[in-house]
Write a protein that holds these residues in place. Sequence first.
Motif, PDB file in Angstrom:
ATOM      1  N   UNK A  23       0.825  -1.208   0.000  1.00 51.23           N
ATOM      2  CA  UNK A  23       0.000   0.000   0.000  1.00 51.23           C
ATOM      3  C   UNK A  23       0.860   1.258   0.000  1.00 51.23           C
ATOM      4  N   UNK A  24       1.916   1.264   0.785  1.00 53.50           N
ATOM      5  CA  UNK A  24       2.805   2.435   0.831  1.00 53.50           C
ATOM      6  C   UNK A  24       3.544   2.621  -0.494  1.00 53.50           C
ATOM      7  N   UNK A  25       3.955   1.524  -1.114  1.00 53.97           N
ATOM      8  CA  UNK A  25       4.610   1.639  -2.429  1.00 53.97           C
ATOM      9  C   UNK A  25       3.679   2.297  -3.435  1.00 53.97           C
ATOM     10  N   UNK A  26       2.434   1.862  -3.440  1.00 50.09           N
ATOM     11  CA  UNK A  26       1.447   2.425  -4.364  1.00 50.09           C
ATOM     12  C   UNK A  26       1.171   3.889  -4.016  1.00 50.09           C
ATOM     13  N   UNK A  27       1.001   4.185  -2.737  1.00 49.03           N
ATOM     14  CA  UNK A  27       0.703   5.560  -2.318  1.00 49.03           C
ATOM     15  C   UNK A  27       1.833   6.514  -2.704  1.00 49.03           C
ATOM     16  N   UNK A  28       3.060   6.122  -2.433  1.00 48.77           N
ATOM     17  CA  UNK A  28       4.199   6.984  -2.763  1.00 48.77           C
ATOM     18  C   UNK A  28       4.370   7.083  -4.278  1.00 48.77           C
ATOM     19  N   UNK A  70      10.580   2.704 -10.062  1.00 52.35           N
ATOM     20  CA  UNK A  70      11.377   1.939  -9.097  1.00 52.35           C
ATOM     21  C   UNK A  70      10.504   1.421  -7.945  1.00 52.35           C
ATOM     22  N   UNK A  71       9.603   2.264  -7.469  1.00 53.69           N
ATOM     23  CA  UNK A  71       8.745   1.847  -6.362  1.00 53.69           C
ATOM     24  C   UNK A  71       7.806   0.721  -6.770  1.00 53.69           C
ATOM     25  N   UNK A  72       7.264   0.791  -7.982  1.00 52.19           N
ATOM     26  CA  UNK A  72       6.348  -0.241  -8.430  1.00 52.19           C
ATOM     27  C   UNK A  72       7.072  -1.546  -8.735  1.00 52.19           C
ATOM     28  N   UNK A  73       8.344  -1.482  -9.100  1.00 50.12           N
ATOM     29  CA  UNK A  73       9.100  -2.688  -9.438  1.00 50.12           C
ATOM     30  C   UNK A  73       9.813  -3.264  -8.221  1.00 50.12           C
ATOM     31  N   UNK A 130       4.539   9.251   3.812  1.00 49.63           N
ATOM     32  CA  UNK A 130       4.404   7.839   3.477  1.00 49.63           C
ATOM     33  C   UNK A 130       5.770   7.171   3.263  1.00 49.63           C
ATOM     34  N   UNK A 131       6.713   7.905   2.698  1.00 52.61           N
ATOM     35  CA  UNK A 131       8.056   7.353   2.475  1.00 52.61           C
ATOM     36  C   UNK A 131       8.752   7.073   3.799  1.00 52.61           C
ATOM     37  N   UNK A 132       8.670   8.025   4.705  1.00 49.42           N
ATOM     38  CA  UNK A 132       9.292   7.831   6.027  1.00 49.42           C
ATOM     39  C   UNK A 132       8.607   6.687   6.769  1.00 49.42           C
TER      40      UNK A 132
END
Length: 143
Positions: A23-28, A70-73, A130-132
């Motif tokens: 969820x955080x990966x998607x949000x960021x 990068x976040x999605x992969x 969200x990243x932190x």
Amino acid sequence: MSRALEERTTDTQTSNHRMIAVDRRVAVGLGLASVAAIHILDLPGKFAETPYLAAFYVALIIASFVLTERLFVAGTRRDFLAAAALSAAVIVGFTINRTVGMPGATGDIGNWLEPLGLLSIVVEAFVLWQSIAAVVGMPRKAR
């Protein structure tokens, strides 16, 4: 507690942590894509007013899209830290631009309520938060 119950509890906790991480990966990632979109909308005016800021916008847009990918992969700690740093840098730039101005660009001093700027700050603050949270929530071995 029985061994089976302990294993189920541990499995549930691990599954919950994985879901939160996704969820955080998607949000960021979506937040960064939004940051890019906001700056694309403001880009034509920057080319006319202050070309060096337009160049920074282009760099920001490219970096946002690269980090989104990068976040999605992968979604590593480094990706989240880069997203946090990028968002923090934009927030600092916005603050400087609205307080003392940038070289050759003092027209926005005091213009805190410009809608696109406000939207940008809200989205960047969300990405930073969200990243932190993602980095703090990562298991020790993944950090």
